[in-house]
Each structure stands twice: as structure tokens, then as C-alpha cells.
Motif scaffolding. Sequence first.
Motif, PDB file in Angstrom:
ATOM      1  N   ASP A 104       3.358   7.478   5.527  1.00 29.70           N
ATOM      2  CA  ASP A 104       4.238   8.056   6.543  1.00 29.70           C
ATOM      3  C   ASP A 104       4.608   9.503   6.210  1.00 29.70           C
ATOM      4  O   ASP A 104       4.915  10.289   7.113  1.00 29.70           O
ATOM      5  N   ALA A 105       4.572   9.831   4.897  1.00 29.18           N
ATOM      6  CA  ALA A 105       4.902  11.187   4.467  1.00 29.18           C
ATOM      7  C   ALA A 105       3.652  12.066   4.369  1.00 29.18           C
ATOM      8  O   ALA A 105       3.724  13.195   3.868  1.00 29.18           O
ATOM      9  N   ASN A 106       2.511  11.550   4.855  1.00 32.35           N
ATOM     10  CA  ASN A 106       1.237  12.277   4.809  1.00 32.35           C
ATOM     11  C   ASN A 106       0.804  12.627   3.392  1.00 32.35           C
ATOM     12  O   ASN A 106       0.213  13.684   3.134  1.00 32.35           O
ATOM     13  N   VAL A 107       1.114  11.725   2.464  1.00 36.60           N
ATOM     14  CA  VAL A 107       0.668  11.849   1.083  1.00 36.60           C
ATOM     15  C   VAL A 107      -0.483  10.873   0.863  1.00 36.60           C
ATOM     16  O   VAL A 107      -0.404   9.709   1.257  1.00 36.60           O
ATOM     17  N   GLN A 108      -1.555  11.353   0.245  1.00 35.13           N
ATOM     18  CA  GLN A 108      -2.687  10.481  -0.039  1.00 35.13           C
ATOM     19  C   GLN A 108      -2.315   9.493  -1.139  1.00 35.13           C
ATOM     20  O   GLN A 108      -1.687   9.875  -2.135  1.00 35.13           O
ATOM     21  N   VAL A 109      -2.727   8.251  -0.979  1.00 35.23           N
ATOM     22  CA  VAL A 109      -2.310   7.219  -1.930  1.00 35.23           C
ATOM     23  C   VAL A 109      -3.372   6.137  -2.040  1.00 35.23           C
ATOM     24  O   VAL A 109      -4.015   5.771  -1.047  1.00 35.23           O
ATOM     25  N   MET A 110      -3.594   5.686  -3.262  1.00 35.28           N
ATOM     26  CA  MET A 110      -4.424   4.506  -3.508  1.00 35.28           C
ATOM     27  C   MET A 110      -3.660   3.593  -4.466  1.00 35.28           C
ATOM     28  O   MET A 110      -2.623   3.978  -5.013  1.00 35.28           O
ATOM     29  N   VAL A 111      -4.179   2.387  -4.645  1.00 34.92           N
ATOM     30  CA  VAL A 111      -3.464   1.365  -5.418  1.00 34.92           C
ATOM     31  C   VAL A 111      -4.370   0.843  -6.522  1.00 34.92           C
ATOM     32  O   VAL A 111      -5.553   0.596  -6.297  1.00 34.92           O
ATOM     33  N   GLU A 112      -3.788   0.671  -7.708  1.00 32.02           N
ATOM     34  CA  GLU A 112      -4.558   0.148  -8.833  1.00 32.02           C
ATOM     35  C   GLU A 112      -4.379  -1.365  -8.945  1.00 32.02           C
ATOM     36  O   GLU A 112      -3.345  -1.914  -8.592  1.00 32.02           O
ATOM     37  N   GLY A 113      -5.443  -2.022  -9.443  1.00 35.21           N
ATOM     38  CA  GLY A 113      -5.425  -3.471  -9.500  1.00 35.21           C
ATOM     39  C   GLY A 113      -5.952  -4.013 -10.809  1.00 35.21           C
ATOM     40  O   GLY A 113      -6.334  -3.255 -11.701  1.00 35.21           O
ATOM     41  N   PRO A 114      -5.994  -5.327 -10.906  1.00 35.77           N
ATOM     42  CA  PRO A 114      -6.303  -5.998 -12.179  1.00 35.77           C
ATOM     43  C   PRO A 114      -7.701  -5.647 -12.650  1.00 35.77           C
ATOM     44  O   PRO A 114      -8.552  -5.255 -11.853  1.00 35.77           O
ATOM     45  N   GLY A 115      -7.876  -5.643 -13.965  1.00 37.44           N
ATOM     46  CA  GLY A 115      -7.193  -6.426 -14.979  1.00 37.44           C
ATOM     47  C   GLY A 115      -8.176  -7.510 -15.400  1.00 37.44           C
ATOM     48  O   GLY A 115      -9.376  -7.380 -15.256  1.00 37.44           O
TER      49      GLY A 115
END
Length: 424
Positions: free
Chosen positions: A256-267
Motif C-alpha cells: 500500500d506504501a508502494n514499497v517493494q517487498v518479498m517474504v522469506e520462508g523455511p528452512g
Amino acid sequence: MTQKSEAQKGNITPEMEIVAKQENMDINKLVKLVDLGKIVIPKNINGHSKPCGIGEGLKTKINANIGSSSKIDDIELEINKAKLAQEYGADALMDLSTGSDLKLFRKKIMDAVDICIGTVPIYEAGVVTLGKNKEIIDMDPDDIFKAIENQAKEGVDFMTLHCGITEDLVQKLKDSNRMMGIVSRGGTFMASWINHNNMENPLYENYDYLLELSYEYDITLSLGDGLRPGCLADASDIPQIQELVNLGGLVKRAQDANVQVMVEGPGHMPLNQIKANMELQKTICHGAPFYVLGPLVTDLAPGYDHITGAIGGAIAASSGANFLCYVTPAEHLSLPSLEDVKEGVIASKIAAEAADVAKGLESSWTQERAMAQARKEFDWEKQFNLALDKSKPRTYREKCELDDDEMCAMCGEYCAVKIAKGDF
């Protein structure tokens, strides 16, 4: 302005044009996916890295970790690892250094390669804290944000930040029956700080300020999985899933803030849980690109974790993960050598290619068909050039010289392809 904010306006940046061409994707489709947050292009406004797209519909990318430690602090060795990782096909590099003169080290790394660069700023904050003769649990939150801003100014493209570990979740973790507790170094820094100070995670509490910094420099946030499972027995437990739920909310705020984002996962994770975990992440985290370490599918193979990670990585990427962090044979044992880095990169490249074939990416199928044709025609040079590792197969071939190119030393004159040549 960020890649995402430009995409929201329908503007096409030079980076988007490059990625669309690399991936053979319609530029308008790419722009839409960047706007939706399903593709990120980590590219700091102060950096000089080549644009690299990570996310839906693109080739699976791989990251290589390097970095000094307090015990082994050889800058030239790590620079050589960085160059080797890029040579063998890494799309990104993370500097996880905890040794001396971290700023100089980052500069030398960024001067040595042109793939996108990531860091874990809390490591630098930890080094600063110990340099003040204080314990990690007494870390000043200002030092974390100083490290983030300084690294942003230096040109770092993406940063792992453990924003999803909250005061409430730390208490739940203490009440859980996890075998391995916390195995993430940055996650441990943050959870221990929260537990000792009885205060909320400053990255969670001041997330809006973090978003402002990220927007200013177009930093891609890589929301760290501080509570990732460190053994198969802890996979898919409540702390892991609760942190993922927290990260889902933070992803939405970033998008919503127009910031690029990804998510880290397992493991560490059994084979039969990987697909469900990938689908869960995509649902909870609004389609954000997923960045996984492995997953490692058995805990019984120290010294061979590049293989256990590649097995899990292939399944993860074919089930929705977009970015694989390599695992080397030295995982859990020591700082990797140059050969370990090469083996880790190649193993991850194999996993990524296997997944891209499974997903039906035409670019991967084109290469696979070309290799099949080269094998059928005994075109050894073409086979070597198409191979993910271009030197190793040549070495094997040259070990046993043959007068006839239309065979190898395994089958000799009994080669099935040679016997049937022209008949089928």
C-alpha cells in the motif's frame, strides 16, 4: 520513486524494460505484476547492479550467501567467492559479514560484481553493539535503523529484516515445545532483545518509518522468517505460521506504501509439507514473491546439504517459490570455501531449472530441447556450452580420450544412440 510506484502510474522504467526482455514477458503484463506486488525488481537508486526480476511468471532466481565471520575475516577470499558465484549463475548475492570494517567490505563486494546485493542490517548493529562492550540484548534500536539507512545510502538493493517477531510471539515461542528453538541468527538477536527488555520489536513498532526509508531508496524489503524451523520436527508449527500471518499484514502495508517487498520462508521441512507451505504463503502474503532457504528435506546429511536443499528447492519453486537461497556443503559446519560456493550455486541452479521446466517456462524448455538435440548429434561442445556447469562435463569427457566422437567411455561401441542413429 520506487519501481512499484512507477508501475502504479503505468510508467515503464528502464529496469522494467530490461527484465521484460530478459524474461520474454509482455511489458504491460510485467508492469501490472510489479504494481500488484507479485514481481519485485531489487534496485537501489544508489546502486549499480543489473536489474533482476523476481516473482510470478519469471524464471526462478537464486541467491548466494557470502561474508566474513569474527573467526575468519579474509576480504579477498569473500570477494573471490562473490565473483565465482556470479560466474556460475547466481542472480543475487547476500553479504552476511560479521567481521571487521563492514562498510569497506560491502564496497569491495559491490565493486566486484554487478548482480543485486542484499544484507541483514541487524548483523552490523550487533557488531556495533559488541564494539561498545555491550551484549546483543542491550542493542540500541537506533543502531539498527542507522545500519539500515547507511546501507541504503551505500546502494544495497534488498535487506532481510525480521519485522514479524513480536512481543506476543516471543511469549508463544517460550510456551511451545520446539526442539530447536530459534536458528535464525537475526531472529535470535531480535527475539532475545525483546525477551530481555520486555519491549516490542522496534522494526515492527516503527514499521512506518522503515517503509519511508525503503521508499526513499527503493529498497526491496525481504521480510525475514526469524522463526523458521531449524529441523524437520519443527516444520509448520504454530510459531512459524504465526510469524507468517504477521508478515502477511506487513506485506500489505508495504504494498500500500508502494514499497517493494518479498517474504522469506523455511528452512527445514519434510517433502510432503512443502507444497502446502508455498500455497499458504502466497495466500497470506498477497502474492508477494517467496524467498526460501532450501528447504532442507532431511536433517541427516551434513556435508551434503546442497543436495538436500536442492531437492526441497525444486519442489518449492515448482509450487510457487520464486527465489532460492543456495545451501552449500558446509551448511551447519563451517564458513564455505570457494569450491563449496560453486557446488552450492550449481545445486541451486539445477533446482531452479527443474522447477522452471515443471512450470512450463518456454525459455527453459528451449534449452532442454537444445541439449537433447546436441546429445543426439554427439555435439560435445554444444553440450558443454549448454550445461549449467560448463567445465565439469568437459573434464569428465577428457578423462578418457576416444578415437570415435560418437560414443563415450561408458557404453563405447554399445552406445544406444550410435546404434540407433538414423533409424528412429
